[in-house]
Motif scaffolding. Structure first.
Motif, PDB file in Angstrom:
ATOM      1  N   LEU A 153       1.923  26.814  -5.512  1.00  0.00           N
ATOM      2  CA  LEU A 153       2.548  27.940  -4.817  1.00  0.00           C
ATOM      3  C   LEU A 153       1.576  29.086  -4.577  1.00  0.00           C
ATOM      4  CD1 LEU A 153       6.016  28.014  -6.609  1.00  0.00           C
ATOM      5  CD2 LEU A 153       5.445  27.017  -4.383  1.00  0.00           C
ATOM      6  N   LEU A 154       0.335  28.942  -5.063  1.00  0.00           N
ATOM      7  CA  LEU A 154      -0.667  29.968  -4.811  1.00  0.00           C
ATOM      8  C   LEU A 154      -1.065  29.937  -3.344  1.00  0.00           C
ATOM      9  CD1 LEU A 154      -2.964  29.655  -7.961  1.00  0.00           C
ATOM     10  CD2 LEU A 154      -1.131  31.305  -7.537  1.00  0.00           C
ATOM     11  N   LYS A 155      -1.688  31.020  -2.901  1.00  0.00           N
ATOM     12  CA  LYS A 155      -2.059  31.147  -1.494  1.00  0.00           C
ATOM     13  C   LYS A 155      -3.516  31.563  -1.368  1.00  0.00           C
ATOM     14  CE  LYS A 155       2.654  32.549  -0.235  1.00  0.00           C
ATOM     15  NZ  LYS A 155       2.993  31.224   0.291  1.00  0.00           N
ATOM     16  N   ASP A 156      -3.973  31.562  -0.155  1.00  0.00           N
ATOM     17  CA  ASP A 156      -5.333  31.991   0.140  1.00  0.00           C
ATOM     18  C   ASP A 156      -5.554  33.403  -0.406  1.00  0.00           C
ATOM     19  OD1 ASP A 156      -7.917  31.944   1.280  1.00  0.00           O
ATOM     20  OD2 ASP A 156      -7.173  33.071   2.996  1.00  0.00           O
ATOM     21  N   GLY A 157      -6.612  33.575  -1.195  1.00  0.00           N
ATOM     22  CA  GLY A 157      -6.904  34.884  -1.771  1.00  0.00           C
ATOM     23  C   GLY A 157      -6.420  35.052  -3.193  1.00  0.00           C
ATOM     24  N   ASP A 158      -5.498  34.197  -3.640  1.00  0.00           N
ATOM     25  CA  ASP A 158      -5.105  34.228  -5.045  1.00  0.00           C
ATOM     26  C   ASP A 158      -6.230  33.639  -5.888  1.00  0.00           C
ATOM     27  OD1 ASP A 158      -2.668  35.283  -4.334  1.00  0.00           O
ATOM     28  OD2 ASP A 158      -1.616  33.369  -4.371  1.00  0.00           O
ATOM     29  N   VAL A 159      -6.121  33.788  -7.207  1.00  0.00           N
ATOM     30  CA  VAL A 159      -7.169  33.304  -8.108  1.00  0.00           C
ATOM     31  C   VAL A 159      -6.560  32.431  -9.192  1.00  0.00           C
ATOM     32  CG1 VAL A 159      -8.918  33.956  -9.823  1.00  0.00           C
ATOM     33  CG2 VAL A 159      -8.693  35.275  -7.711  1.00  0.00           C
ATOM     34  N   ALA A 160      -7.204  31.300  -9.459  1.00  0.00           N
ATOM     35  CA  ALA A 160      -6.801  30.419 -10.557  1.00  0.00           C
ATOM     36  C   ALA A 160      -7.982  30.262 -11.503  1.00  0.00           C
ATOM     37  CB  ALA A 160      -6.366  29.057 -10.034  1.00  0.00           C
ATOM     38  N   ILE A 161      -7.739  30.489 -12.790  1.00  0.00           N
ATOM     39  CA  ILE A 161      -8.791  30.412 -13.805  1.00  0.00           C
ATOM     40  C   ILE A 161      -8.480  29.257 -14.746  1.00  0.00           C
ATOM     41  CG2 ILE A 161     -10.016  31.646 -15.631  1.00  0.00           C
ATOM     42  CD1 ILE A 161      -9.013  34.271 -14.355  1.00  0.00           C
ATOM     43  N   GLY A 162      -9.376  28.278 -14.811  1.00  0.00           N
ATOM     44  CA  GLY A 162      -9.228  27.159 -15.734  1.00  0.00           C
ATOM     45  C   GLY A 162     -10.152  27.339 -16.916  1.00  0.00           C
ATOM     46  N   ILE A 163      -9.611  27.220 -18.122  1.00  0.00           N
ATOM     47  CA  ILE A 163     -10.397  27.447 -19.338  1.00  0.00           C
ATOM     48  C   ILE A 163     -10.395  26.170 -20.167  1.00  0.00           C
ATOM     49  CG2 ILE A 163     -10.686  28.897 -21.384  1.00  0.00           C
ATOM     50  CD1 ILE A 163      -8.936  31.008 -19.900  1.00  0.00           C
ATOM     51  N   SER A 164     -11.564  25.606 -20.393  1.00  0.00           N
ATOM     52  CA  SER A 164     -11.699  24.365 -21.157  1.00  0.00           C
ATOM     53  C   SER A 164     -13.085  24.304 -21.772  1.00  0.00           C
ATOM     54  CB  SER A 164     -11.473  23.148 -20.257  1.00  0.00           C
ATOM     55  OG  SER A 164     -11.815  21.948 -20.930  1.00  0.00           O
ATOM     56  N   THR A 165     -13.153  24.207 -23.091  1.00  0.00           N
ATOM     57  CA  THR A 165     -14.446  24.151 -23.774  1.00  0.00           C
ATOM     58  C   THR A 165     -15.257  22.952 -23.295  1.00  0.00           C
ATOM     59  OG1 THR A 165     -13.559  25.248 -25.748  1.00  0.00           O
ATOM     60  CG2 THR A 165     -15.577  23.963 -26.011  1.00  0.00           C
ATOM     61  N   SER A 166     -14.635  21.780 -23.285  1.00  0.00           N
ATOM     62  CA  SER A 166     -15.338  20.565 -22.872  1.00  0.00           C
ATOM     63  C   SER A 166     -15.472  20.468 -21.363  1.00  0.00           C
ATOM     64  CB  SER A 166     -14.591  19.328 -23.370  1.00  0.00           C
ATOM     65  OG  SER A 166     -13.340  19.193 -22.712  1.00  0.00           O
ATOM     66  N   GLY A 167     -14.562  21.111 -20.650  1.00  0.00           N
ATOM     67  CA  GLY A 167     -14.550  21.002 -19.198  1.00  0.00           C
ATOM     68  C   GLY A 167     -13.929  19.716 -18.695  1.00  0.00           C
ATOM     69  N   GLU A 168     -13.295  18.970 -19.601  1.00  0.00           N
ATOM     70  CA  GLU A 168     -12.730  17.671 -19.227  1.00  0.00           C
ATOM     71  C   GLU A 168     -11.246  17.561 -19.575  1.00  0.00           C
ATOM     72  OE1 GLU A 168     -14.386  15.707 -17.448  1.00  0.00           O
ATOM     73  OE2 GLU A 168     -16.431  16.454 -17.712  1.00  0.00           O
ATOM     74  N   ALA A 196     -13.872  28.615 -13.358  1.00  0.00           N
ATOM     75  CA  ALA A 196     -13.893  27.831 -14.592  1.00  0.00           C
ATOM     76  C   ALA A 196     -14.627  28.600 -15.680  1.00  0.00           C
ATOM     77  CB  ALA A 196     -14.572  26.481 -14.366  1.00  0.00           C
ATOM     78  N   ILE A 197     -14.055  28.597 -16.884  1.00  0.00           N
ATOM     79  CA  ILE A 197     -14.739  29.111 -18.071  1.00  0.00           C
ATOM     80  C   ILE A 197     -14.900  27.920 -19.007  1.00  0.00           C
ATOM     81  CG2 ILE A 197     -14.643  30.703 -20.027  1.00  0.00           C
ATOM     82  CD1 ILE A 197     -12.896  32.538 -18.346  1.00  0.00           C
ATOM     83  N   THR A 198     -16.128  27.492 -19.239  1.00  0.00           N
ATOM     84  CA  THR A 198     -16.373  26.267 -19.992  1.00  0.00           C
ATOM     85  C   THR A 198     -17.727  26.305 -20.678  1.00  0.00           C
ATOM     86  OG1 THR A 198     -16.537  23.849 -19.811  1.00  0.00           O
ATOM     87  CG2 THR A 198     -17.333  25.131 -17.942  1.00  0.00           C
ATOM     88  N   ASN A 199     -17.886  25.496 -21.728  1.00  0.00           N
ATOM     89  CA  ASN A 199     -19.184  25.356 -22.385  1.00  0.00           C
ATOM     90  C   ASN A 199     -20.102  24.401 -21.632  1.00  0.00           C
ATOM     91  OD1 ASN A 199     -17.962  26.859 -24.422  1.00  0.00           O
ATOM     92  ND2 ASN A 199     -18.828  25.643 -26.070  1.00  0.00           N
ATOM     93  N   ASN A 200     -19.513  23.545 -20.802  1.00  0.00           N
ATOM     94  CA  ASN A 200     -20.268  22.452 -20.197  1.00  0.00           C
ATOM     95  C   ASN A 200     -20.474  22.680 -18.695  1.00  0.00           C
ATOM     96  OD1 ASN A 200     -21.405  20.060 -19.368  1.00  0.00           O
ATOM     97  ND2 ASN A 200     -19.894  18.740 -20.344  1.00  0.00           N
TER      98      ASN A 200
END
Length: 298
Positions: A182-197, A217-221
């Motif tokens: 339901l997000l639109k152009d200009g919105d922001v999605a932040i994915g947080i995963s240490t492994s990135g998987e 993405a916020i990740t160690n990898n």
């Protein structure tokens, strides 16, 4: 410390190896594991000696060096030698079942301090600025995370909400997907995963990008699936052990990244942020006064 000529700082080399370890092939992972366990010895070893010690081919060692961002094994050895000049950073200091609490305090503090320092060394103002710009102009911000990373997602959403931005955190994959599409152009999605998987984070972030949102993405990898998927990648750092399974060190470094993002956004929206903070602080204060035990007494 200067970088090694390949764009990688020697003082963050070991942290980088830890981060990419899960995404390496089994043979390359064997070489990388030797770097983590005894980087000083690897720095002193010829490629033939390392091949014998790791049970891998010389070609595998060269490929591993290139995967880590170096032109070849000689450049990797040079960076490891520079890192070995800081011996305190190369001692694992893992917690043991019989460690006295005085040593537990020191080891935990050291691990978290190193995670913060390694994260700072990799967090450039340019990358951070791009994420801040996207959030400042966003209609809505989603944050996705599971487990310890889910707590970080809650933290970023709460912080942005306090300064008047529409932000939501999701630890449940079904709810995350429902919001993402339901997000639109200009919105922001932040994915947080240490492994990135983490599939529960990767899929909502992918769907958010397809819907037009800017993905972070916020990740160690840095070589992980989530890093390849996102438009902007902020690297955190932290080495986990038996007594810190996916929690302490990585969580601290992720929170540091989140705090930097938050402060950057608050600076860019100073007037509205200050007004929102004053309003939310006043609302909470008034509620606390009305509901405190002393006020309820007859």
């Amino acid at each position: 410390m200067d970088d090694n000529g390949n764009g990688m700082r020697a003082d963050t080399l070991v942290a980088t190896v830890r981060g990419v370890l899960p995404s390496l092939t089994p043979a390359a992972r064997t070489v990388a594991q030797l770097i983590l366990e005894d980087p000083a010895t690897v720095a002193r070893s010829t490629i033939t000696e390392l091949s014998a010690a790791s049970g891998t081919s010389e070609a595998t060692i060269v490929r591993t060096a290139r995967l880590l961002g170096f032109a070849g094994y000689p450049q990797l050895r040079l960076a490891l030698a520079a890192a070995a000049a800081q011996p305190d950073r190369l001692v694992p200091g893992d917690l043991a079942p019989d460690d006295p609490l005085s040593e537990v305090i020191q080891k935990v503090a050291r691990a978290e301090s190193e995670a913060i320092n390694d994260t700072v060394a990799q967090l450039t103002s340019e990358r951070l600025g791009l994420v801040v710009d996207a959030i400042v102009g966003a209609r809505r911000i989603d944050a996705y995370g599971v487990g310890a990373s889910g707590l970080v997602a809650e933290d970023v959403a709460q912080k942005l909400l306090r300064i008047g931005l529409s932000s939501h955190a999701f630890q449940d994959a079904h709810l995350a997907l429902t919001s993402a599409v339901l997000l639109k152009d200009g919105d922001v999605a932040i994915g947080i995963s240490t492994s990135g998987e983490t599939p529960d984070v990767i899929e909502p972030l992918r769907r958010a990008g397809e819907a037009g949102a800017t993905t972070v993405a916020i990740t160690n990898n840095p070589r992980s699936s989530i890093a390849e998927l996102a438009e902007h990648v902020l690297i955190s750092a932290g080495r986990e052990t038996e007594f810190r399974p996916g929690a302490l060190a990585s969580r601290i470094s992720q929170l540091l990244v989140v705090d930097c993002v938050f402060v950057g956004v608050a600076q860019r929206t100073y007037d509205s942020s200050q007004e929102a903070l004053a309003s939310t602080r006043r609302a909470v204060s008034e509620f606390t006064r009305r509901t405190s035990p002393a006020r309820r007494q007859p």
